[in-house]
Design a protein around this motif. Structure first.
Motif, PDB file in Angstrom:
ATOM      1  N   GLU A 169       0.929  -1.381   0.465  1.00 13.84           N
ATOM      2  CA  GLU A 169       0.187   0.213  -0.136  1.00 13.84           C
ATOM      3  C   GLU A 169       0.912   1.247  -0.192  1.00 13.84           C
ATOM      4  OE1 GLU A 169      -3.568   0.375  -0.286  1.00 13.84           O
ATOM      5  OE2 GLU A 169      -2.844  -1.789  -0.525  1.00 13.84           O
ATOM      6  N   LYS A 170       1.801   1.441   0.906  1.00 12.46           N
ATOM      7  CA  LYS A 170       2.488   2.602   0.833  1.00 12.46           C
ATOM      8  C   LYS A 170       3.684   2.311  -0.475  1.00 12.46           C
ATOM      9  CE  LYS A 170       3.081   2.085   5.759  1.00 12.46           C
ATOM     10  NZ  LYS A 170       4.123   1.157   7.111  1.00 12.46           N
ATOM     11  N   TRP A 171       4.289   1.415  -0.799  1.00 13.59           N
ATOM     12  CA  TRP A 171       4.988   1.277  -1.912  1.00 13.59           C
ATOM     13  C   TRP A 171       4.477   1.344  -3.067  1.00 13.59           C
ATOM     14  CZ3 TRP A 171       4.460  -1.631  -6.447  1.00 13.59           C
ATOM     15  CH2 TRP A 171       5.838  -1.560  -7.385  1.00 13.59           C
ATOM     16  N   LYS A 172       3.107   1.193  -3.712  1.00 19.05           N
ATOM     17  CA  LYS A 172       2.404   1.914  -4.625  1.00 19.05           C
ATOM     18  C   LYS A 172       1.624   3.452  -4.855  1.00 19.05           C
ATOM     19  CE  LYS A 172      -2.021   0.442  -3.012  1.00 19.05           C
ATOM     20  NZ  LYS A 172      -4.216   0.058  -4.113  1.00 19.05           N
ATOM     21  N   ARG A 173       1.592   3.618  -3.525  1.00 21.42           N
ATOM     22  CA  ARG A 173       1.795   5.088  -3.855  1.00 21.42           C
ATOM     23  C   ARG A 173       3.166   5.662  -4.039  1.00 21.42           C
ATOM     24  NH1 ARG A 173      -1.272   4.372   1.060  1.00 21.42           N
ATOM     25  NH2 ARG A 173       0.472   5.077   2.322  1.00 21.42           N
ATOM     26  N   GLY A 174       3.988   5.293  -3.991  1.00 22.99           N
ATOM     27  CA  GLY A 174       5.224   6.263  -4.197  1.00 22.99           C
ATOM     28  C   GLY A 174       6.440   5.788  -4.044  1.00 22.99           C
ATOM     29  N   ALA A 175       7.394   4.977  -4.869  1.00 19.89           N
ATOM     30  CA  ALA A 175       8.970   4.608  -3.569  1.00 19.89           C
ATOM     31  C   ALA A 175      10.331   5.070  -4.292  1.00 19.89           C
ATOM     32  CB  ALA A 175       8.697   3.049  -3.355  1.00 19.89           C
ATOM     33  N   GLU A 176      11.060   4.875  -3.905  1.00 23.17           N
ATOM     34  CA  GLU A 176      12.868   5.325  -4.211  1.00 23.17           C
ATOM     35  C   GLU A 176      13.855   4.915  -3.573  1.00 23.17           C
ATOM     36  OE1 GLU A 176      15.078   9.892  -3.152  1.00 23.17           O
ATOM     37  OE2 GLU A 176      12.616  10.000  -3.578  1.00 23.17           O
ATOM     38  N   HIS A 177      14.351   4.522  -4.439  1.00 22.86           N
ATOM     39  CA  HIS A 177      15.464   3.630  -3.959  1.00 22.86           C
ATOM     40  C   HIS A 177      15.758   4.422  -3.187  1.00 22.86           C
ATOM     41  CE1 HIS A 177      18.374   1.158  -3.752  1.00 22.86           C
ATOM     42  NE2 HIS A 177      18.736   0.452  -4.539  1.00 22.86           N
ATOM     43  N   PRO A 178      16.618   4.375  -1.787  1.00 21.43           N
ATOM     44  CA  PRO A 178      17.409   4.764  -0.845  1.00 21.43           C
ATOM     45  C   PRO A 178      19.141   4.771  -0.902  1.00 21.43           C
ATOM     46  CG  PRO A 178      17.272   2.496  -0.274  1.00 21.43           C
ATOM     47  CD  PRO A 178      16.359   3.166  -1.865  1.00 21.43           C
ATOM     48  N   PRO A 179      20.201   5.654  -0.372  1.00 24.46           N
ATOM     49  CA  PRO A 179      21.759   6.485  -0.439  1.00 24.46           C
ATOM     50  C   PRO A 179      21.443   5.164  -0.978  1.00 24.46           C
ATOM     51  CG  PRO A 179      20.028   7.736   0.668  1.00 24.46           C
ATOM     52  CD  PRO A 179      19.348   6.370   0.634  1.00 24.46           C
TER      53      PRO A 179
END
Length: 274
Positions: free
Chosen positions: A256-266
């Motif tokens: 649910e959190k991932w599909k709202r938008g995710a970004e690879h960490p440093p």
């Protein structure tokens, strides 16, 4: 070699890599093109290895068969150089990517265990391990692989994602990614896609392998979010009913959190030598 001045040289050739994935994508399907554009972003990592004209004419050993760094490295070494790609199993898309790039002849693929490399002492200029530490099962194996890399190469270049979330999108990536280790262990009885290690721990493991760190750093890669994703169907195959139910519930929350938008960490990087 002067590693500080060495960085300036990258500006001369590195822009040539930027459209590389897009050129290959023109000759492939839309789905495959998306993968290749991702691979070209992974290629951005190699600029931290600080190549110059001398190294571009010589050979490298690249640990990994996905062409994530193998193809950019093959481009950089030129016609007189060769890249030796090493992996035990993950060879999907290797032939298609490297052949489409017109660089297959510069790459020597070997299916061998990186803990026991079949090369003499200091065979290579550079040994590379990018986004591969997470697949080495445990810290003991990491030290063995780092030791072998230091044995066969003048320098070692290691890049790995870090367990750092600077915003909610990166936190969503980590929450989804951190399920992978447990899912694979429940499915296959052994760990894979380990949780990302802090940069200081990576440094410590390299030092345990008797490596001397020359340089290190952290950068924001802007990788796409789907690198953390593992289909729900994998979780549904877990035989242990209690573990399956637990991981399905956690997967649903993370998704649910991932599909709202995710970004690879440093991402952290290290250059070392023995």
């Amino acid at each position: 070699m002067n590693w500080v001045n060495f960085k300036a040289n990258t500006t001369e050739w590195f822009p040539l890599l930027m459209p590389f994935g897009h050129y290959i994508a023109l000759k492939t399907s839309t789905k495959f093109a998306t993968k290749l554009q991702t691979l070209s972003k992974f290629g951005n990592l190699v600029r931290h290895a600080n190549f110059d004209e001398t190294l571009r004419r010589q050979s490298f050993v690249g640990c990994g068969a996905h062409a994530i760094t193998t193809t950019p490295l093959a481009y950089l070494v030129g016609e007189t150089g060769r890249v030796v790609a090493i992996d035990l199993s993950r060879w999907r898309f290797f032939e298609e990517i490297t052949s489409s790039a017109g660089l297959r002849h510069r790459i020597i693929p070997l299916k061998v265990d990186a803990r026991e490399l079949p090369f003499p002492f200091k065979t290579f200029d550079l040994a590379v391990l990018i986004h591969g530490v997470r697949s080495l099962k445990n810290e003991e194996t990491m030290v063995k692989v780092f030791t072998e890399m230091l044995r066969v190469a003048e320098r070692v270049f290691i890049v790995e994602s870090l367990p750092i979330a600077k915003n909610p999108a990166q936190k969503a990536h980590l929450e989804m990614y951190n399920l992978r280790e447990e899912i694979f262990e429940a499915l296959f009885g052994e760990k894979d896609d380990l949780h990302y290690l802090p940069l200081e721990r990576l440094k410590g493991l390299l030092e345990e392998a008797r490596g001397r760190i020359i340089e290190s750093g952290v950068f924001e890669p802007n990788f796409p979010h789907y690198l953390a994703y593992l289909p729900r169907e994998y979780v549904a195959q877990i035989k242990n009913e209690k573990k399956r139910a637990e991981l399905l519930e956690r997967w649903d929350r993370a998704y649910e959190k991932w599909k709202r938008g995710a970004e690879h960490p440093p991402v952290g990087w290290l250059v070392a030598r023995s």
